[in-house]
Design a protein around this motif. Structure first.
Motif, short mmCIF file in Angstrom:
data_model
loop_
_atom_site.label_atom_id
_atom_site.label_comp_id
_atom_site.label_asym_id
_atom_site.label_seq_id
_atom_site.Cartn_x
_atom_site.Cartn_y
_atom_site.Cartn_z
N LEU A 120 10.99 -4.85 37.98
CA LEU A 120 11.74 -3.98 38.90
C LEU A 120 12.81 -4.77 39.63
CD1 LEU A 120 8.85 -1.82 40.45
CD2 LEU A 120 10.12 -1.46 38.33
N ASP A 121 12.47 -5.98 40.04
CA ASP A 121 13.46 -6.82 40.72
C ASP A 121 14.62 -7.17 39.79
OD1 ASP A 121 11.99 -6.78 43.04
OD2 ASP A 121 10.99 -8.71 42.68
N HIS A 122 14.30 -7.44 38.52
CA HIS A 122 15.34 -7.78 37.55
C HIS A 122 16.28 -6.59 37.34
CE1 HIS A 122 17.20 -9.84 34.17
NE2 HIS A 122 17.06 -8.72 33.46
N LEU A 123 15.70 -5.39 37.16
CA LEU A 123 16.52 -4.19 37.01
C LEU A 123 17.44 -4.02 38.21
CD1 LEU A 123 13.89 -1.61 35.66
CD2 LEU A 123 15.74 -2.66 34.36
N ARG A 124 16.86 -4.20 39.39
CA ARG A 124 17.62 -4.00 40.62
C ARG A 124 18.76 -5.01 40.74
NH1 ARG A 124 17.07 -1.27 45.24
NH2 ARG A 124 17.99 -2.18 47.12
N SER A 519 22.70 2.75 30.81
CA SER A 519 22.11 2.49 32.13
C SER A 519 22.78 1.33 32.85
CB SER A 519 20.61 2.22 32.00
OG SER A 519 19.95 3.24 31.31
N PHE A 520 22.90 0.20 32.16
CA PHE A 520 23.41 -1.00 32.84
C PHE A 520 24.92 -0.94 33.05
CE2 PHE A 520 19.25 -2.35 31.44
CZ PHE A 520 18.79 -3.04 32.55
N ASN A 521 25.63 -0.28 32.15
CA ASN A 521 27.05 -0.05 32.40
C ASN A 521 27.24 0.76 33.68
OD1 ASN A 521 29.18 -1.07 30.66
ND2 ASN A 521 28.13 -0.06 28.97
N LEU A 522 26.42 1.79 33.85
CA LEU A 522 26.52 2.62 35.05
C LEU A 522 26.13 1.84 36.30
CD1 LEU A 522 24.96 5.96 33.73
CD2 LEU A 522 27.35 5.60 34.37
N GLY A 523 24.98 1.17 36.25
CA GLY A 523 24.50 0.45 37.42
C GLY A 523 25.43 -0.66 37.87
N GLN A 524 25.96 -1.40 36.92
CA GLN A 524 26.86 -2.51 37.25
C GLN A 524 28.24 -2.02 37.69
OE1 GLN A 524 24.47 -5.11 33.90
NE2 GLN A 524 26.61 -4.63 33.55
N GLN A 578 26.91 -18.57 22.64
CA GLN A 578 26.18 -18.07 23.81
C GLN A 578 24.83 -17.49 23.43
OE1 GLN A 578 28.70 -15.43 26.16
NE2 GLN A 578 30.52 -16.56 25.53
N PHE A 579 24.26 -18.01 22.32
CA PHE A 579 22.99 -17.45 21.84
C PHE A 579 21.90 -17.59 22.89
CE2 PHE A 579 18.97 -17.55 19.49
CZ PHE A 579 19.10 -16.39 18.73
N ILE A 580 21.88 -18.72 23.58
CA ILE A 580 20.91 -18.91 24.67
C ILE A 580 21.55 -18.36 25.95
CG2 ILE A 580 19.62 -20.57 26.04
CD1 ILE A 580 19.58 -22.41 23.62
N HIS A 581 21.09 -17.19 26.35
CA HIS A 581 21.66 -16.48 27.49
C HIS A 581 20.59 -16.30 28.55
CE1 HIS A 581 24.00 -13.64 29.84
NE2 HIS A 581 23.02 -12.74 29.72
N ARG A 582 20.87 -16.76 29.76
CA ARG A 582 19.92 -16.61 30.87
C ARG A 582 20.49 -15.58 31.85
NH1 ARG A 582 20.02 -22.06 29.63
NH2 ARG A 582 17.98 -22.95 29.02
N PRO A 583 19.94 -14.37 31.84
CA PRO A 583 20.49 -13.31 32.69
C PRO A 583 20.24 -13.58 34.18
CG PRO A 583 19.07 -12.41 30.96
CD PRO A 583 18.82 -13.88 31.02
N ILE A 584 21.28 -13.59 34.96
CA ILE A 584 21.17 -13.71 36.41
C ILE A 584 22.03 -12.60 37.02
CG2 ILE A 584 21.59 -15.14 38.44
CD1 ILE A 584 21.26 -17.59 36.65
N GLY A 585 21.39 -11.65 37.66
CA GLY A 585 22.11 -10.52 38.22
C GLY A 585 22.47 -10.73 39.67
N ASN A 586 23.66 -10.30 40.04
CA ASN A 586 24.07 -10.35 41.45
C ASN A 586 24.65 -9.01 41.88
OD1 ASN A 586 26.33 -10.49 39.90
ND2 ASN A 586 27.30 -12.18 41.01
N TYR A 587 24.05 -7.95 41.34
CA TYR A 587 24.45 -6.59 41.70
C TYR A 587 23.42 -6.00 42.67
CZ TYR A 587 27.34 -7.06 37.51
OH TYR A 587 28.24 -7.49 36.57
N ARG A 588 23.84 -5.00 43.40
CA ARG A 588 22.91 -4.29 44.28
C ARG A 588 23.10 -2.80 44.06
NH1 ARG A 588 24.55 -8.61 47.44
NH2 ARG A 588 22.86 -9.93 48.17
N PRO A 589 22.02 -2.09 43.78
CA PRO A 589 22.15 -0.63 43.54
C PRO A 589 22.68 0.07 44.78
CG PRO A 589 19.96 -1.43 42.91
CD PRO A 589 20.61 -2.53 43.68
N ILE A 590 23.36 1.15 44.52
CA ILE A 590 23.87 1.95 45.63
C ILE A 590 22.71 2.71 46.29
CG2 ILE A 590 24.35 3.98 44.20
CD1 ILE A 590 26.92 4.28 45.89
#
Length: 590
Positions: A120-124, A519-524, A578-590
């Protein structure tokens, strides 16, 4: 107060073949006044780098593999047998490892409220919020209900046929449902389901920062046959009302209780001064607002009135008060009151914890009761904002009429309205049952007709949002769709009507593990979007996984496109180093 931007700050920029939706110079902020990152929205949904930046490459490879397997009939329709064979051959531990690496890992967030928290934290962190659903299901060959329906309908007409207990109801598993079907065992099992829903609310409250939903089904909270009976009551009430007044709407309309009384007096020669009939007439206007309402539904859900006492109407030939269908037994009365008590417990806890409840739609023979009970819950709990959300299945021919009636009721009784729009999930079962029992098919004739109904209902709700004032938030709508065109249509209409994401009145929803490119296009990009997040122990969610495989199979064209998009992103990563990709999100949902 939240910062609400004017509609002039919403632009539609076309750059080549890509459509971008973004806001101008104003930088949206979070509740802590921190800048919130917002990417342009690619409405072609082909920007795989943006769509899958939240995913490790291993997760993308798993998605391609699982979606690819979901296209094969032999695997999908024998999924339950194959999983049981795998469990016997491989042993529990190895089988669980295989499921975690494939279907379970793709479609389920984790085993319990603790293990799903990182998900859930990752999605957020990538702008996506959560709807939690404890997805343990019972995989039973048939329900424990008796095959014989002891409750005889007054007439073997179309209404009686539609709400008859039959083999399709008794053996729902045979029709490969792509939406959950609960099997009634006993009252203790319903109590267990209520406790599960309450735990889900606790998990939402603790992990989604006041933005989440919990999903419930009414058939999990009581004997489904009771909903069948109440649905028949509603259908027969409509027929009764039409026979007396010539009007087709029984909840509201041009006929007041006094006019209804006049019709009974003059057309049917019924003495309305009779004490019982006078009480019946008075109950029609239980809000004292001149609204036509044959039954005092608030008395039903608040358990102030016995069901048998509530569903009495004057016999149009004798004038005596009689039940509109044969009475419930004392045991059934107790079961119904238990169902209402469980619903109130869930709604009270959700209100206290500020968690919104999505009441899922179910089959048409249950839905009239579910819809009416949900509206009464709205009336009671949606006093200050939308806590209870109803679900509308747009593949139904009467979907628009239902939305109109429900919205008018909310206006007259002044409660906040929450609605989730879906296409629908019971087509095979509905059509088979209608054909076997000889009543009209309730489903729209084809996919295009369903899409037209979806857009019609969406337009209707959006206009109500504008009519009642964006700042008032009297309506909150979830567009629950995996269809790219539906999402594009919604965003276009938002622009035309001046509805900004910051108004927080329209959100989107997709299933966990599916349509991530939407989903992620919309959220981001700053839109309010939710993932429907299932969780539960591996062995207990296998029936859920079977349904997800069926659903992927049923939308094979979309699944193929999604596979191609994911494969394209994997190839891009390989060719760009970029095969090794470490996702780090810095978005915040509205």
């Amino acid at each position: 107060m939240e910062n609400i931007e004017s509609s002039n700050n919403v632009l539609d920029e076309r750059i080549g073949s890509n459509v971008h939706y973004r806001r101008q110079s104003t930088t949206p902020t979070t509740e802590n006044d921190e800048p919130r990152r917002i990417d342009p929205l690619d409405l072609t949904f082909h920007n795989t780098k943006q769509a899958y930046k939240s995913k490790k490459t291993s997760e993308l490879l798993r998605a391609v593999f699982v979606l690819y397997l979901s296209q094969f009939d032999s695997l999908v329709f024998n999924h339950a047998k194959l999983t049981e064979l795998g469990r016997r051959v491989m042993g529990k531990r190895l089988f669980h490892k295989l499921m975690e690496a494939t279907f379970y890992g793709q479609f389920v967030a984790g085993k319990n409220e603790v293990t799903i928290k990182p998900v859930l934290d990752h999605l957020r962190s990538f702008g996506v919020k959560s709807i939690l659903d404890y997805s343990a299901e019972e995989d039973m060959p048939e329900s424990n209900e008796k095959k014989n329906d002891k409750r005889k309908s007054k007439k073997d007409d179309e209404t009686g046929k539609k709400y008859k207990y039959d083999e399709v109801l008794a053996r729902p598993k045979e029709h490969r449902p792509v939406a959950r079907t609960y099997f009634y065992r006993n009252e203790a099992n319903c109590e267990k389901n209520m406790d599960i829903f309450l735990r889900c609310i606790d998990a939402v409250a603790g992990a989604t920062y006041g933005t989440g939903f919990a999903a419930i089904k009414l058939t999990a909270l009581g004997r489904p046959e009771l909903l069948l009976q109440v649905s028949e009551v509603i259908a027969r009430c409509r027929n009764y009302f039409e026979e007396i007044t010539g009007k087709q709407r029984m909840v509201f309309g041009d006929v007041s209780p006094s006019e209804f009384q006049k019709q009974l007096d003059q057309r049917f020669m019924i003495n309305t001064d009779n004490e019982d009939i006078a009480k019946f007439i008075k109950r029609m206007d239980y809000d004292q607002r001149g609204l036509m309402n044959i039954f005092s539904w608030n008395g039903l859900i608040e358990m102030q009135t016995l069901v048998n006492d509530l569903f009495l109407v004057p016999n149009l030939k004798t004038g005596r008060m009689e039940p509109i269908i044969s009475a419930l037994t004392q045991e059934e009365e107790e079961m119904f009151r238990n169902m209402m008590r469980r619903l109130h417990t869930i709604a009270c806890v959700a209100t206290e914890k500020d968690v919104r409840i999505l009441v899922d739609a179910e089959q048409t023979y249950f839905q009239p009761a579910i819809n009416r009970i949900t509206l009464e819950l709205m009336r009671k709990y949606n006093k200050e904002k939308a806590i209870i959300f109803n679900t509308y299945q747009c593949y139904l021919k009467n979907a628009y009429d239902t939305c109109q009636i429900d919205v008018e009721l909310s206006r007259r009784q002044n409660f906040y309205f929450g609605a989730k729009l879906v296409r629908g999930a019971y087509q095979e079962q509905e059509r088979l049952r209608a054909s076997q029992l000889g009543y009209e098919d309730p489903i729209n004739p084809d996919y295009d007709a369903t899409t037209a109904m979806y857009e019609k209902n969406l337009d209707f709700f959006m206009k109500k949002i504008i009519e009642t004032g964006l700042e008032n938030k009297k309506f909150a709508i979830m567009v629950a769709s995996h269809n790219e065109d539906t999402v594009r249509y919604t965003i276009k209409r938002m622009q035309e009507l001046g509805i900004s994401p910051e108004h927080r009145v329209i959100c989107f929803g997709q299933l966990y593990g599916m349509s991530d490119h939407i989903s992620f296009n919309l959220g981001q990009s700053g839109f309010s979007v939710y993932k429907y997040v299932p969780y539960g122990p591996i062995d207990e969610v296998l029936p859920y996984l079977s349904r997800r495989a069926l659903e992927n199979h049923g939308v094979l064209v979309n699944a193929k496109k999604e596979r191609n998009l994911i494969a394209s992103e994997v190839w891009r990563r390989i060719t760009t180093g970029q095969f090794i990709h470490r996702p780090i999100g810095n978005y915040r949902p509205i």
